[in-house]
Design a protein around this motif. Structure first.
Motif, PDB file in Angstrom:
ATOM      1  N   LYS A 107      54.087   7.472  54.694  1.00  0.00           N
ATOM      2  CA  LYS A 107      52.768   8.035  54.366  1.00  0.00           C
ATOM      3  C   LYS A 107      52.851   8.801  53.044  1.00  0.00           C
ATOM      4  N   ALA A 122      41.907  11.252  51.165  1.00  0.00           N
ATOM      5  CA  ALA A 122      41.863  12.687  51.445  1.00  0.00           C
ATOM      6  C   ALA A 122      42.934  13.393  50.630  1.00  0.00           C
ATOM      7  N   VAL A 147      44.711  17.633  59.432  1.00  0.00           N
ATOM      8  CA  VAL A 147      45.373  16.380  59.802  1.00  0.00           C
ATOM      9  C   VAL A 147      46.841  16.467  59.399  1.00  0.00           C
ATOM     10  N   LYS A 149      50.512  14.314  59.438  1.00  0.00           N
ATOM     11  CA  LYS A 149      51.032  12.963  59.636  1.00  0.00           C
ATOM     12  C   LYS A 149      52.535  12.916  59.436  1.00  0.00           C
ATOM     13  N   VAL A 159      50.082  10.800  64.062  1.00  0.00           N
ATOM     14  CA  VAL A 159      48.988  11.557  63.448  1.00  0.00           C
ATOM     15  C   VAL A 159      48.454  12.589  64.422  1.00  0.00           C
ATOM     16  N   ILE A 161      45.554  15.646  64.838  1.00  0.00           N
ATOM     17  CA  ILE A 161      44.385  16.305  64.261  1.00  0.00           C
ATOM     18  C   ILE A 161      44.228  17.634  64.991  1.00  0.00           C
ATOM     19  N   GLU A 191      46.887  16.896  55.507  1.00  0.00           N
ATOM     20  CA  GLU A 191      45.789  16.206  54.844  1.00  0.00           C
ATOM     21  C   GLU A 191      44.443  16.795  55.222  1.00  0.00           C
ATOM     22  N   GLN A 192      43.538  16.712  54.305  1.00  0.00           N
ATOM     23  CA  GLN A 192      42.144  17.119  54.521  1.00  0.00           C
ATOM     24  C   GLN A 192      41.500  16.173  55.537  1.00  0.00           C
ATOM     25  N   PHE A 193      40.671  16.710  56.407  1.00  0.00           N
ATOM     26  CA  PHE A 193      39.977  15.900  57.414  1.00  0.00           C
ATOM     27  C   PHE A 193      38.753  15.232  56.784  1.00  0.00           C
ATOM     28  N   LEU A 194      38.636  13.934  56.979  1.00  0.00           N
ATOM     29  CA  LEU A 194      37.493  13.195  56.423  1.00  0.00           C
ATOM     30  C   LEU A 194      36.463  12.965  57.515  1.00  0.00           C
ATOM     31  N   GLU A 198      34.699   4.980  60.673  1.00  0.00           N
ATOM     32  CA  GLU A 198      35.864   4.195  60.241  1.00  0.00           C
ATOM     33  C   GLU A 198      35.642   2.700  60.336  1.00  0.00           C
ATOM     34  N   LYS A 220      39.991   2.765  69.202  1.00  0.00           N
ATOM     35  CA  LYS A 220      41.380   3.172  69.451  1.00  0.00           C
ATOM     36  C   LYS A 220      41.566   3.937  70.757  1.00  0.00           C
ATOM     37  N   MET A 279      37.570   5.312  55.700  1.00  0.00           N
ATOM     38  CA  MET A 279      36.499   6.150  56.222  1.00  0.00           C
ATOM     39  C   MET A 279      35.298   5.916  55.299  1.00  0.00           C
ATOM     40  N   GLU A 289      44.587   4.976  55.582  1.00  0.00           N
ATOM     41  CA  GLU A 289      45.952   4.465  55.647  1.00  0.00           C
ATOM     42  C   GLU A 289      45.985   3.010  55.196  1.00  0.00           C
TER      43      GLU A 289
HETATM   44  P1  AMP Z   1      46.614   6.511  61.228  1.00  0.00           P
HETATM   45  O1  AMP Z   1      47.832   6.477  62.111  1.00  0.00           O
HETATM   46  O2  AMP Z   1      46.863   6.909  59.841  1.00  0.00           O
HETATM   47  O3  AMP Z   1      45.783   5.284  61.430  1.00  0.00           O
HETATM   48  O4  AMP Z   1      45.665   7.637  61.843  1.00  0.00           O
HETATM   49  C1  AMP Z   1      45.194   7.521  63.159  1.00  0.00           C
HETATM   50  C2  AMP Z   1      43.773   7.951  63.210  1.00  0.00           C
HETATM   51  O5  AMP Z   1      43.655   9.316  62.844  1.00  0.00           O
HETATM   52  C3  AMP Z   1      42.866   7.226  62.233  1.00  0.00           C
HETATM   53  O6  AMP Z   1      42.448   6.002  62.704  1.00  0.00           O
HETATM   54  C4  AMP Z   1      41.736   8.221  62.097  1.00  0.00           C
HETATM   55  O7  AMP Z   1      40.849   8.081  63.186  1.00  0.00           O
HETATM   56  C5  AMP Z   1      42.420   9.532  62.197  1.00  0.00           C
HETATM   57  N1  AMP Z   1      42.665  10.071  60.843  1.00  0.00           N
HETATM   58  C6  AMP Z   1      43.761   9.895  60.082  1.00  0.00           C
HETATM   59  N2  AMP Z   1      43.634  10.542  58.905  1.00  0.00           N
HETATM   60  C7  AMP Z   1      42.444  11.162  58.936  1.00  0.00           C
HETATM   61  C8  AMP Z   1      41.737  12.006  58.013  1.00  0.00           C
HETATM   62  N3  AMP Z   1      42.257  12.365  56.859  1.00  0.00           N
HETATM   63  N4  AMP Z   1      40.515  12.444  58.390  1.00  0.00           N
HETATM   64  C9  AMP Z   1      39.988  12.119  59.583  1.00  0.00           C
HETATM   65  N5  AMP Z   1      40.597  11.342  60.475  1.00  0.00           N
HETATM   66  C10 AMP Z   1      41.810  10.856  60.177  1.00  0.00           C
END
Ligand code: AMP
Ligand code: GLY
Length: 429
Positions: A107, A122, A147, A149, A159, A161, A191-194, A198, A220, A279, A289
């Motif tokens: 990441k 983000a 967030v 990761k 991940v 949140i 990371e900043q929350f978006l 999605e 998911k 997003m 991602e």
């Molecule tokens: P990922 O493993 O990177 O796919 O993250 C899993 C899930 O976390 C994503 O599908 C999003 O729903 C959520 N997510 C990851 N990053 C963010 C972000 N910066 N802001 C909001 N939701 C996020």
């Protein structure tokens, strides 16, 4: 041409189902495959991380093209392994080398890549155990939610949140000090929350040219209305009604082109799929991602909409002639519902006899966690058991077909979500 697909999920069954009838495909192999792929291809009982055994099977069966389903062998360098062996270097592989696979494997790498090439994402910072104190300070004043990761592959669990600062701090320390995700958590991205909605866009590239495949939205969470634990994916829909042509054009210009140009600038020849998790924030795309493969269950809605010969599409990707390929996409809507074992994504039992699958009609039935018990009986062999895809002229009808089939398949402890695609119907009004 003889073709080998690596993997054993619904994604790989969908690939196999689409490739098997092609005049270009002589013999199709899947390693290790499932009970569904066994019907249309030869399953090889090899795990996808055993590169030597894969190489032996490729040579023994005169395989010319290998399609890699999951990310792990790519991140572990299967492409580099084949390139390093003179007896294998002519074999074509659909999937990036180790350098390209970092887009998913790290990441931190992918965030730095996006920052360097101006790809909207983000804002973030990366910390390690050495910079723990700085990280804790950074967390203190970070707006909520936060967030976090794990840098490396963590089987979709890396991940977090956090809704509160204390929760973020604890997760941060668990990753960096207690090895919560093993090596994958040696670096943590904060990371900043978006806010937004999605969706995923899939790109196929031969290293020079590209095609954008149908976009998809997946579900998911285990529970209806997106509640409960995260899973590998409980269902998917394609096309995505809120992703109009204007938005998809922005994705192409602001994300796809700079991503492919960035890879070239880094000296990475990327051949394969790029799965871009996005997003949509007030009509603007932000990358959540990258994955270096197709999604599962997204593939089970993308593949039925591809009308072109998929073996030819793969061959032209391998040859570097994607620009000459005319990709035909069906305007119909595909909805897939995944039936899962009771208890998934936690503990679940395997070996439950599956019945009713022969009776499902008017649907594409893709096996995931299935195997044979003896010679004939099909039994459950994983959390996600089957994906049932309805294809129709309207989202409502595609939902209906998929749901009807999910009802019809039976095994002890079966569970599925009844609301896949239902939330999107309002966008079509
Ligand atoms: P990922 O493993 O990177 O796919 O993250 C899993 C899930 O976390 C994503 O599908 C999003 O729903 C959520 N997510 C990851 N990053 C963010 C972000 N910066 N802001 C909001 N939701 C996020
Ligand atoms: N369905 C999400 C993924 O394949 O990563």
């Amino acid at each position: 041409m003889n073709i080998l697909i690596l993997g054993s999920g619904g994604r790989e069954h969908a690939f196999a189902w689409k490739i098997a009838p092609s005049p270009l495909c002589d013999n199709l192999f899947v390693a290790p495959g499932n009970a569904g792929t066994a019907n249309i291809a030869t399953n090889l009982s090899i795990t996808y991380n055993d590169f030597e055994a894969i190489a032996d099977a490729v040579l023994e069966n005169n395989v010319e093209l290998v399609i890699v389903g999951p990310e792990e062998p790519l991140v572990n360098g299967i492409v580099d392994y084949f390139a390093s062996r003179p007896d294998l270097s002519r074999i074509k592989i659909i999937g990036p080398n180790k350098a390209g696979a970092q887009l998913e494997g790290s990441k931190d790498f992918s965030k730095q890549f996006m920052q360097k090439y101006g790809i909207p994402t983000a804002s973030s910072r990366t910390f390690t155990a050495e910079t723990l104190t700085d990280g804790l300070k950074y967390l203190e004043s970070h707006p909520l939610p936060i967030v976090l990761k794990a840098d490396g592959l963590a089987a979709g669990k890396g991940v977090i949140i956090a809704e509160k600062h204390a929760e973020a701090e604890q997760a941060f320390k668990e990753m960096l000090l207690d090895g919560k995700f093993g090596e994958a958590g040696n670096k943590v991205v904060i990371e900043q929350f978006l806010k937004g909605i999605e969706l995923s866009v899939f790109v196929l590239t031969d290293g020079e040219h590209y095609k954008i495949l149908p976009e998809a939205k997946d579900y998911k969470r285990i529970g209806e209305r997106d509640t409960g634990l995260n899973t590998g994916g409980m269902g998917a829909v394609s096309p995505v009604p809120f992703a109009d042509a204007n938005f998809l054009k922005k994705v192409e210009e602001k994300v796809v082109k700079p991503t492919l140009n960035g890879l070239k600038s880094e000296g990475i020849k990327y051949v394969g799929f790029i799965f871009i998790g996005l997003m949509n924030t007030k009509g603007e795309p932000y990358v959540i991602e990258y994955n270096v493969r197709m999604g599962d269950p997204e593939t089970e809605v993308v593949i039925p909409r591809i009308q072109s010969d998929f073996a030819m599409l793969m061959a032209s990707t391998a040859k570097g002639t994607l620009n000459d390929f005319e990709l035909q996409i069906s305007p119909q809507t595909a909805v897939t519902t995944v039936v899962v074992s009771g208890g998934y994504p936690g503990e679940y039992e395997k070996g439950k006899v599956i019945s009713g699958s022969e009776k499902v009609e008017d649907v594409f039935l893709y096996h995931a966690g299935t195997t044979f018990n003896g010679n004939t009986e099909i039994v459950t062999n994983g959390g996600r058991v089957m994906a049932l895809t309805g294809l129709a002229n309207s989202l409502e009808n595609a939902v209906h077909k998929s749901q009807r089939a999910a009802q019809a398949v039976q095994f002890e402890g079966k569970y599925f979500r009844h609301d896949i695609g239902v939330d999107l119907i309002r966008y079509n009004d």
